[in-house]
Design a protein around this motif. Structure first.
Motif, PDB file in Angstrom:
ATOM      1  N   LEU A 151       9.333  34.505 -15.738  1.00 51.43           N
ATOM      2  CA  LEU A 151       8.096  34.358 -16.308  1.00 51.43           C
ATOM      3  C   LEU A 151       8.299  33.847 -17.717  1.00 51.43           C
ATOM      4  CD1 LEU A 151       6.441  37.927 -15.956  1.00 51.43           C
ATOM      5  CD2 LEU A 151       6.502  36.162 -14.349  1.00 51.43           C
ATOM      6  N   GLN A 152       9.413  33.452 -18.278  1.00 51.77           N
ATOM      7  CA  GLN A 152       9.503  32.543 -19.422  1.00 51.77           C
ATOM      8  C   GLN A 152       9.042  31.262 -19.169  1.00 51.77           C
ATOM      9  OE1 GLN A 152      10.798  33.317 -22.269  1.00 51.77           O
ATOM     10  NE2 GLN A 152      11.673  31.809 -23.303  1.00 51.77           N
ATOM     11  N   GLY A 153       8.828  30.781 -17.809  1.00 52.53           N
ATOM     12  CA  GLY A 153       8.359  29.309 -17.667  1.00 52.53           C
ATOM     13  C   GLY A 153       6.767  29.224 -18.089  1.00 52.53           C
ATOM     14  N   PRO A 154       6.090  30.129 -17.205  1.00 52.09           N
ATOM     15  CA  PRO A 154       4.637  30.004 -17.739  1.00 52.09           C
ATOM     16  C   PRO A 154       4.370  30.431 -19.132  1.00 52.09           C
ATOM     17  CG  PRO A 154       4.986  31.890 -16.163  1.00 52.09           C
ATOM     18  CD  PRO A 154       6.234  30.918 -16.197  1.00 52.09           C
ATOM     19  N   LEU A 155       5.061  31.462 -19.771  1.00 51.95           N
ATOM     20  CA  LEU A 155       4.876  31.955 -20.964  1.00 51.95           C
ATOM     21  C   LEU A 155       5.016  30.717 -22.060  1.00 51.95           C
ATOM     22  CD1 LEU A 155       4.518  34.135 -23.207  1.00 51.95           C
ATOM     23  CD2 LEU A 155       7.164  34.404 -23.336  1.00 51.95           C
ATOM     24  N   ILE A 156       6.135  29.991 -22.022  1.00 50.15           N
ATOM     25  CA  ILE A 156       6.208  28.848 -22.968  1.00 50.15           C
ATOM     26  C   ILE A 156       5.262  27.791 -22.666  1.00 50.15           C
ATOM     27  CG2 ILE A 156       8.069  27.253 -23.942  1.00 50.15           C
ATOM     28  CD1 ILE A 156       8.234  30.341 -24.693  1.00 50.15           C
ATOM     29  N   THR A 157       5.033  27.521 -21.388  1.00 48.59           N
ATOM     30  CA  THR A 157       4.250  26.426 -20.993  1.00 48.59           C
ATOM     31  C   THR A 157       2.606  26.753 -21.575  1.00 48.59           C
ATOM     32  OG1 THR A 157       5.483  26.010 -18.864  1.00 48.59           O
ATOM     33  CG2 THR A 157       3.227  24.981 -18.973  1.00 48.59           C
ATOM     34  N   VAL A 158       2.370  27.852 -21.120  1.00 42.50           N
ATOM     35  CA  VAL A 158       0.893  28.106 -21.723  1.00 42.50           C
ATOM     36  C   VAL A 158       0.816  28.027 -23.148  1.00 42.50           C
ATOM     37  CG1 VAL A 158      -0.862  29.839 -21.446  1.00 42.50           C
ATOM     38  CG2 VAL A 158       0.346  29.218 -19.491  1.00 42.50           C
ATOM     39  N   LEU A 159       1.665  28.685 -23.953  1.00 37.93           N
ATOM     40  CA  LEU A 159       1.371  28.808 -25.510  1.00 37.93           C
ATOM     41  C   LEU A 159       1.916  27.597 -26.140  1.00 37.93           C
ATOM     42  CD1 LEU A 159       3.389  32.395 -25.957  1.00 37.93           C
ATOM     43  CD2 LEU A 159       0.820  31.871 -25.971  1.00 37.93           C
ATOM     44  N   GLY A 160       2.656  26.708 -25.386  1.00 39.00           N
ATOM     45  CA  GLY A 160       3.159  25.476 -25.910  1.00 39.00           C
ATOM     46  C   GLY A 160       1.795  24.524 -25.810  1.00 39.00           C
ATOM     47  N   CYS A 161       1.180  24.744 -24.725  1.00 37.29           N
ATOM     48  CA  CYS A 161      -0.185  23.955 -24.569  1.00 37.29           C
ATOM     49  C   CYS A 161      -1.106  24.386 -25.557  1.00 37.29           C
ATOM     50  CB  CYS A 161      -0.767  23.958 -23.020  1.00 37.29           C
ATOM     51  SG  CYS A 161      -2.273  23.358 -22.440  1.00 37.29           S
ATOM     52  N   ALA A 162      -1.190  25.669 -25.739  1.00 37.40           N
ATOM     53  CA  ALA A 162      -2.416  26.271 -26.747  1.00 37.40           C
ATOM     54  C   ALA A 162      -2.309  25.746 -27.913  1.00 37.40           C
ATOM     55  CB  ALA A 162      -2.401  27.822 -26.471  1.00 37.40           C
ATOM     56  N   TYR A 163      -0.996  25.572 -28.576  1.00 35.43           N
ATOM     57  CA  TYR A 163      -0.802  25.451 -29.906  1.00 35.43           C
ATOM     58  C   TYR A 163      -0.330  23.928 -30.407  1.00 35.43           C
ATOM     59  CZ  TYR A 163      -1.225  30.394 -30.504  1.00 35.43           C
ATOM     60  OH  TYR A 163      -1.814  31.700 -30.524  1.00 35.43           O
ATOM     61  N   GLY A 164      -0.198  22.997 -29.250  1.00 39.66           N
ATOM     62  CA  GLY A 164       0.170  21.844 -29.398  1.00 39.66           C
ATOM     63  C   GLY A 164      -1.049  20.661 -29.459  1.00 39.66           C
ATOM     64  N   THR A 165      -0.597  19.827 -30.114  1.00 40.60           N
ATOM     65  CA  THR A 165      -1.673  18.772 -30.056  1.00 40.60           C
ATOM     66  C   THR A 165      -1.889  17.980 -28.861  1.00 40.60           C
ATOM     67  OG1 THR A 165      -1.232  18.126 -32.382  1.00 40.60           O
ATOM     68  CG2 THR A 165      -2.565  16.562 -31.199  1.00 40.60           C
ATOM     69  N   PRO A 166      -3.125  18.141 -28.051  1.00 40.78           N
ATOM     70  CA  PRO A 166      -3.427  17.428 -26.902  1.00 40.78           C
ATOM     71  C   PRO A 166      -2.806  15.944 -26.632  1.00 40.78           C
ATOM     72  CG  PRO A 166      -5.119  18.662 -27.388  1.00 40.78           C
ATOM     73  CD  PRO A 166      -4.319  18.757 -28.862  1.00 40.78           C
TER      74      PRO A 166
END
Length: 342
Positions: A299-314
């Protein structure tokens, strides 16, 4: 210790002072996207005629971002100061590190590993490169495996029940935003897996507490450098923390390999990692237990992917990367039956 606050402060005088070597000239080149901090490649001319190549990492240029990002600045400086010498993972040598009292300004002067090549998260990697990467990862985990002294490091904090509950409250809406943002670009199966992961994440993040250790947190191809000699070096230690070490392994394999390649090679690759753990002194942890923890940790995969997307600059590349990471890691979760283990 002196903190160099901005690129303008990377002068011959300042660098000579902190390095303890007279510097006569400095040439700098900005590298990286600068979303979390500012990075510069430095070429130094020294008074003795020697030339040195370093990378300088500084806080973000945006003052507002600094007040939000200070925990990751503290973590990376502290990793090099307190932990790097106690583990065997390959990292750039740190020649100098300092951070301000409020943790909003910092400087790290690291070896420039040119001509090593950065991994490409979008392209993925071949199994031989993956094997080198997981062997290096075991050098982070093995030497401090279940080390109770880690619990006394003041800036490291294991996730507790309250933290887990807050993560669940944040991650659920973040998944909803992710699904909306990429509507039509996400497979329906992946949408279901993401939503099921959100329901399980609070219980998962505190699961299997008997095994713990240092966790890089974002051990993926874009944060790895590959040398001509096949050696792998890990960079970007802002997300270092305490947790189940297999989270790093599952995250790396789940996001770096196409699903068919991962399925065909993951048992061998987990075996490479496990053999390296034993070489670093880990005992009482057999390969079957290691593979079961690998399944659980996916589950680390979607956890970091989703949060990274949420807080990163698009960015255009960033969007494609997050989609690839989500698809690969969701496929791994289904194939491994991870949600049945939470």
């Amino acid at each position: 210790m002196r903190v160099i606050d901005t690129a303008a402060g990377l002068t011959p005088e300042a660098l000579g002072e902190v390095l303890g070597v007279p510097v006569t000239a400095v040439r700098r080149e900005k590298i990286g996207s600068g979303q979390i901090g500012a990075c510069y490649r430095l070429r130094l001319d020294c008074a003795d005629g020697a030339r040195r190549r370093l990378v300088a990492k500084l806080a973000a240029e945006d003052e507002g971002a600094r007040s939000f990002l200070w925990p990751v600045y503290r973590a990376e400086v502290a990793f090099y100061r307190d932990l790097a010498a106690t583990v065997k993972v390959r990292t750039p040598r740190c020649h100098y590190g300092a951070i301000s009292a409020d943790h909003t300004s910092f400087v790290l002067l690291l070896d420039d590993l040119h001509p090593a090549v950065q991994g490409d998260q979008l392209a993925g990697c071949a199994p031989d490169r993956a094997a080198a990467a997981v062997a290096n990862l075991a050098g982070l985990h093995g030497p401090r495996w279940c080390d109770p002294a880690l619990l006394d490091v003041p800036w490291l904090k294991p996730v507790g029940a309250e933290d887990a509950a807050r993560l669940g409250e944040v991650f659920g809406p973040a998944v909803g935003t992710f699904v909306e943002r990429f509507a039509g670009r996400l497979d329906d199966r992946d949408v279901r897996t993401l939503r099921e992961t959100a329901d399980a994440i609070a219980a998962w993040v505190v699961g299997r507490p008997d095994v713990f250790g240092l966790v890089h947190g974002d051990y993926r191809l874009d944060n790895l450098l590959f040398g001509d000699d096949g050696r792998v070096t890990a960079v970007d230690w802002q997300t270092i923390g305490l947790g189940h070490p297999l989270r790093d392994l599952a995250y790396f394999l789940g996001t770096s390999l196409p699903p068919d390649v991962r399925a065909a090679r993951e048992r061998d690759l987990v075996g490479v990692y496990h053999a390296e753990l034993e070489r670093h002194g880990v005992t009482g942890y057999d390969l079957d237990a290691c593979f079961e923890d690998y399944r659980f940790a996916a589950l680390q995969g979607p956890l970091i992917t989703v949060l990274g997307c949420a807080y990163g600059t698009p960015t255009e590349r960033g969007d494609r990367m997050f989609l690839a990471m989500a698809a690969r890691s969701c496929a791994a979760i289904r194939a491994l039956g991870t949600l049945d283990l939470v």
